[in-house]
Design a protein around this motif. Sequence first.
Motif, PDB file in Angstrom:
ATOM      1  N   VAL A 236       3.526  -2.078   5.631  1.00 18.94           N
ATOM      2  CA  VAL A 236       4.271  -2.239   4.373  1.00 18.94           C
ATOM      3  C   VAL A 236       3.338  -2.769   3.288  1.00 18.94           C
ATOM      4  O   VAL A 236       3.381  -2.312   2.137  1.00 18.94           O
ATOM      5  N   ILE A 237       2.475  -3.725   3.649  1.00 14.74           N
ATOM      6  CA  ILE A 237       1.503  -4.283   2.689  1.00 14.74           C
ATOM      7  C   ILE A 237       0.639  -3.178   2.099  1.00 14.74           C
ATOM      8  O   ILE A 237       0.371  -3.154   0.894  1.00 14.74           O
ATOM      9  N   GLN A 238       0.187  -2.245   2.960  1.00 14.67           N
ATOM     10  CA  GLN A 238      -0.672  -1.161   2.465  1.00 14.67           C
ATOM     11  C   GLN A 238       0.040  -0.346   1.384  1.00 14.67           C
ATOM     12  O   GLN A 238      -0.578   0.043   0.379  1.00 14.67           O
ATOM     13  N   GLN A 239       1.339  -0.125   1.559  1.00 13.06           N
ATOM     14  CA  GLN A 239       2.094   0.621   0.546  1.00 13.06           C
ATOM     15  C   GLN A 239       2.190  -0.166  -0.761  1.00 13.06           C
ATOM     16  O   GLN A 239       2.126   0.404  -1.843  1.00 13.06           O
ATOM     17  N   VAL A 240       2.323  -1.486  -0.652  1.00 10.03           N
ATOM     18  CA  VAL A 240       2.384  -2.336  -1.847  1.00 10.03           C
ATOM     19  C   VAL A 240       1.031  -2.325  -2.562  1.00 10.03           C
ATOM     20  O   VAL A 240       0.961  -2.219  -3.795  1.00 10.03           O
ATOM     21  N   LEU A 241      -0.062  -2.396  -1.785  1.00 12.14           N
ATOM     22  CA  LEU A 241      -1.409  -2.350  -2.374  1.00 12.14           C
ATOM     23  C   LEU A 241      -1.662  -1.011  -3.060  1.00 12.14           C
ATOM     24  O   LEU A 241      -2.303  -0.956  -4.114  1.00 12.14           O
ATOM     25  N   ASP A 242      -1.148   0.063  -2.467  1.00 11.48           N
ATOM     26  CA  ASP A 242      -1.312   1.398  -3.062  1.00 11.48           C
ATOM     27  C   ASP A 242      -0.629   1.496  -4.423  1.00 11.48           C
ATOM     28  O   ASP A 242      -1.002   2.323  -5.261  1.00 11.48           O
ATOM     29  N   LEU A 243       0.376   0.635  -4.636  1.00  7.56           N
ATOM     30  CA  LEU A 243       1.067   0.599  -5.931  1.00  7.56           C
ATOM     31  C   LEU A 243       0.355  -0.320  -6.927  1.00  7.56           C
ATOM     32  O   LEU A 243       0.831  -0.512  -8.050  1.00  7.56           O
ATOM     33  N   GLY A 244      -0.782  -0.901  -6.491  1.00  6.73           N
ATOM     34  CA  GLY A 244      -1.538  -1.791  -7.371  1.00  6.73           C
ATOM     35  C   GLY A 244      -0.931  -3.176  -7.498  1.00  6.73           C
ATOM     36  O   GLY A 244      -1.175  -3.889  -8.480  1.00  6.73           O
ATOM     37  N   ARG A 267      -8.567  -4.715   8.107  1.00 14.96           N
ATOM     38  CA  ARG A 267      -7.601  -3.664   7.788  1.00 14.96           C
ATOM     39  C   ARG A 267      -7.584  -3.257   6.310  1.00 14.96           C
ATOM     40  O   ARG A 267      -7.379  -2.088   5.985  1.00 14.96           O
ATOM     41  N   PHE A 268      -7.777  -4.250   5.392  1.00 23.84           N
ATOM     42  CA  PHE A 268      -7.611  -3.973   3.967  1.00 23.84           C
ATOM     43  C   PHE A 268      -8.917  -4.171   3.204  1.00 23.84           C
ATOM     44  O   PHE A 268      -9.576  -5.193   3.353  1.00 23.84           O
ATOM     45  N   SER A 269      -9.267  -3.205   2.373  1.00 25.81           N
ATOM     46  CA  SER A 269     -10.493  -3.311   1.573  1.00 25.81           C
ATOM     47  C   SER A 269     -10.157  -3.865   0.185  1.00 25.81           C
ATOM     48  O   SER A 269     -10.417  -3.235  -0.839  1.00 25.81           O
ATOM     49  N   VAL A 270      -9.518  -5.043   0.178  1.00 21.34           N
ATOM     50  CA  VAL A 270      -9.176  -5.722  -1.076  1.00 21.34           C
ATOM     51  C   VAL A 270      -9.554  -7.190  -0.935  1.00 21.34           C
ATOM     52  O   VAL A 270      -9.842  -7.670   0.161  1.00 21.34           O
ATOM     53  N   GLN A 292      -3.859 -15.430  -9.747  1.00 13.64           N
ATOM     54  CA  GLN A 292      -3.333 -15.484 -11.116  1.00 13.64           C
ATOM     55  C   GLN A 292      -4.020 -14.465 -12.019  1.00 13.64           C
ATOM     56  O   GLN A 292      -3.402 -13.871 -12.894  1.00 13.64           O
ATOM     57  N   GLN A 293      -5.337 -14.246 -11.775  1.00 15.50           N
ATOM     58  CA  GLN A 293      -6.100 -13.311 -12.609  1.00 15.50           C
ATOM     59  C   GLN A 293      -6.256 -11.935 -11.957  1.00 15.50           C
ATOM     60  O   GLN A 293      -6.954 -11.074 -12.472  1.00 15.50           O
ATOM     61  N   ARG A 294      -5.637 -11.768 -10.780  1.00 13.52           N
ATOM     62  CA  ARG A 294      -5.634 -10.498 -10.044  1.00 13.52           C
ATOM     63  C   ARG A 294      -7.016 -10.068  -9.559  1.00 13.52           C
ATOM     64  O   ARG A 294      -7.301  -8.884  -9.402  1.00 13.52           O
ATOM     65  N   HIS A 295      -7.886 -11.038  -9.300  1.00 12.08           N
ATOM     66  CA  HIS A 295      -9.146 -10.712  -8.613  1.00 12.08           C
ATOM     67  C   HIS A 295      -8.874 -10.483  -7.129  1.00 12.08           C
ATOM     68  O   HIS A 295      -9.677  -9.872  -6.433  1.00 12.08           O
ATOM     69  N   SER A 296      -7.775 -11.045  -6.657  1.00 12.10           N
ATOM     70  CA  SER A 296      -7.415 -10.947  -5.250  1.00 12.10           C
ATOM     71  C   SER A 296      -6.041 -10.292  -5.137  1.00 12.10           C
ATOM     72  O   SER A 296      -5.207 -10.448  -6.028  1.00 12.10           O
ATOM     73  N   SER A 297      -5.822  -9.568  -4.035  1.00 11.18           N
ATOM     74  CA  SER A 297      -4.556  -8.842  -3.869  1.00 11.18           C
ATOM     75  C   SER A 297      -3.650  -9.432  -2.803  1.00 11.18           C
ATOM     76  O   SER A 297      -2.456  -9.152  -2.791  1.00 11.18           O
ATOM     77  N   ILE A 298      -4.224 -10.219  -1.880  1.00 10.16           N
ATOM     78  CA  ILE A 298      -3.433 -10.810  -0.799  1.00 10.16           C
ATOM     79  C   ILE A 298      -3.748 -12.296  -0.728  1.00 10.16           C
ATOM     80  O   ILE A 298      -4.917 -12.692  -0.763  1.00 10.16           O
ATOM     81  N   LEU A 299      -2.703 -13.112  -0.625  1.00  8.71           N
ATOM     82  CA  LEU A 299      -2.887 -14.545  -0.420  1.00  8.71           C
ATOM     83  C   LEU A 299      -2.229 -14.944   0.895  1.00  8.71           C
ATOM     84  O   LEU A 299      -1.048 -14.695   1.110  1.00  8.71           O
ATOM     85  N   LEU A 300      -3.027 -15.561   1.784  1.00  3.59           N
ATOM     86  CA  LEU A 300      -2.507 -16.143   3.020  1.00  3.59           C
ATOM     87  C   LEU A 300      -2.440 -17.647   2.819  1.00  3.59           C
ATOM     88  O   LEU A 300      -3.454 -18.272   2.492  1.00  3.59           O
ATOM     89  N   GLY A 301      -1.275 -18.241   3.001  1.00  6.11           N
ATOM     90  CA  GLY A 301      -1.185 -19.669   2.746  1.00  6.11           C
ATOM     91  C   GLY A 301      -0.030 -20.323   3.454  1.00  6.11           C
ATOM     92  O   GLY A 301       0.845 -19.664   4.035  1.00  6.11           O
TER      93      GLY A 301
END
Length: 730
Positions: A236-244, A267-270, A292-301
């Motif tokens: 599901v994450i991959q589909q969200v990443l594909d949408l930017g 798994r993800f090249s982001v 916040q600045q969209r340099h990163s696409s996934i946050l694990l926390g």
Amino acid sequence: MIIQVAIAIPVNSLFDYLAPDGIDAISPGCRVLVPFGKHKKVGFVISTSENSDVNTDRLKPIIEILDTSPLISEKDIQLLSWASRYYHYPLGEVFSAAFPVSLRKGKKAQLSQEKHYKISAKGECLNPEQLKRTPKQKQIFELFLPPVTSLSSNQLSQQDKNWRPAVKSLLEKDLLTIELQAKALSHSASIPEKALQANEQQTQAINQISAQLGQFSVTLLEGITGSGKTEVYMQVIQQVLDLGQQVLVLLPEITLTPQLEDRFKRRFSVGISRSHSKLTDPQRLSAWLEMQQRHSSILLGTRSALFTPLKKPGLIILDEEHDSSFKQQEGFRFSARDLAIVRGKLLNIPVILGTATPSLESLYNAQNKRYQLLHLSERAGVAINPQFLLFDIRNQQLQDGLSPPLIAQIKKTLAKKEQVLLFLNRRGFAPVQICHSCAWVARCHHCDTSLVIHFDERRLRCHHCGYQQHLSNQCPSCKTGELKPLGLGTERVEKSLHALFPTQKVVRLDRDSTQRKGALEDHLEQINQGKVDIILGTQMLAKGHHFPNVTLVAILDVDSGLFSIDFHATEKLAQLIIQVAGRAGRAEKPGKVILQTRQPGHPLLTVLLKDGYNSFAQSALVERQQAMLPPYSSQALLRVYATNPIDPQNLLKRVCEIIQNMETHHTLVLGPVSAPMAKRAGNYHFQLLLQNNQRKYLQLLLDQLIPELYRLKEAKKVRWSLDVDPVDLY
């Protein structure tokens, strides 16, 4: 223009300031430096107005605007404002909790920078052969030739560890120059791993969640341990990443972060960021700004990462949604699970709650069609569900908590070169030190509890306040009696395992053994490489970990969770048993789970092992409904403490008097009573429980009560806190 500012002080109100001269607009979400009494404080702009309740002649101007553009969005401000109202916590302190420490202190909101070296204008005209008399400088200089634009210190170290002297000389000759660049994010390999082949249930879950992308929904993904929930998340994450868009993944424990981060990076090249309490303040600031600045696409926390601003939000995932670690237990007592759902609704994005053992609240919401419920009832791949065995240890000769049948099972498993996992949710050597002659017990001077023996350190330690003293061999009461350890801790069981299995590698995983930085990661790597035979640990082992060679799991003491004054206890025990059991047989080898108990006929164990967690949960919901306990009612717990027992009781009596004069809408007022542990860290604790069958009526009562509480003179003599939707009554 009047600027309304939230300031991190324990007062639930905003403060009005004048805009600085020449400024006609300040956006909500910016930080400002303001005069406050004799001090200067960092505040957060909430709104602007043309009017103030205070005479404008008395208003002070803002000293400095710290941000040129808002750091958080309007939706983020709405979320924090909602949280402040619902949990009845000062807005300024709620905002402060949402920002990294350095931003609270007024430091610049910019990503950390690192030095990059590049060829200077003079260097561009140089023929490298002119450096042939200094071969090392020539070698390093040639690293910068086109198509290379610049190199960081890390990149240079990968090429040549001894690059610094040569670079220093090239800088002195003006052949190289330095520029500062934002620190590059670590991305996964350029060729990411392919998605696994999803089974029928996984495919159905992926399709149903994917159909909700771009709109708000809550999906409760109930999957037995090892059923491949993470694979569902990733597809599901991959589909969200594909949408930017960006994804926020919340985990209950720091210990789960490295393992999941490794899987995500393969798994993800982001860009993937992480945020939890073991990171430094600069590291947490970087993660916050990267999202916040969209340099990163996934946050694990962990839970505090919930408030991280997302520039292009697309999905929120909570793994192990049932876990009580998602509830903050001090200060701003919020539930990350509940606020994640509120945030998803505000952002109009889907929220996934994943677990093998859903909380009763989530199951209740699913039954009432507030959540979409999806099931993964089969283990992924070739793994099969483990076999459960109940060992009755009454009248058994135990060796530090290990029964003869369990020892035999451990030997049988080790003989097959397979791993064993033993669970005991109590660290230290033993929870009690007692005199064999006069029955004196080593107790904490500051708490109503015994001191725990830490044998290797020769210390007695309180696990509640941190008090410690030297471990003595002589009874301080009768001076003659022999001091004995009573009860079990992981340290004691570890020593017994070394004696029973001297040639086997035993690793203990608890808060004491993993304090050193990197210790946990080292132990997990050894386990996964097959260098460990027996794993002994506490709650940090219960969830998320994937140990393919573990085929035997044993819970040494089930009984400690069967009897408790807190109605949440049976639910937590059932979840713990299923979660720990889920570590067994996760690959192609079948697993076995052993529960040691003196209560083999207890209804919880009977239902859980015979019919599974879902049957237990349904019967527990019926019991909750009959008693009108959450989720069939809402609760708020007012906790009060002071260094004497009188002042807390006086405050709670005054609170009861105030409530009697209010419209309560049949709110139950239970107490005041002393807390289950009446004395803790030198303070006497008392509490008052408020309960109503309808959440809105409880909130109406709190809306009236809390402002009154702030004004009471009795409240100034004590420390108090309000816990809305408490997860325990301690």
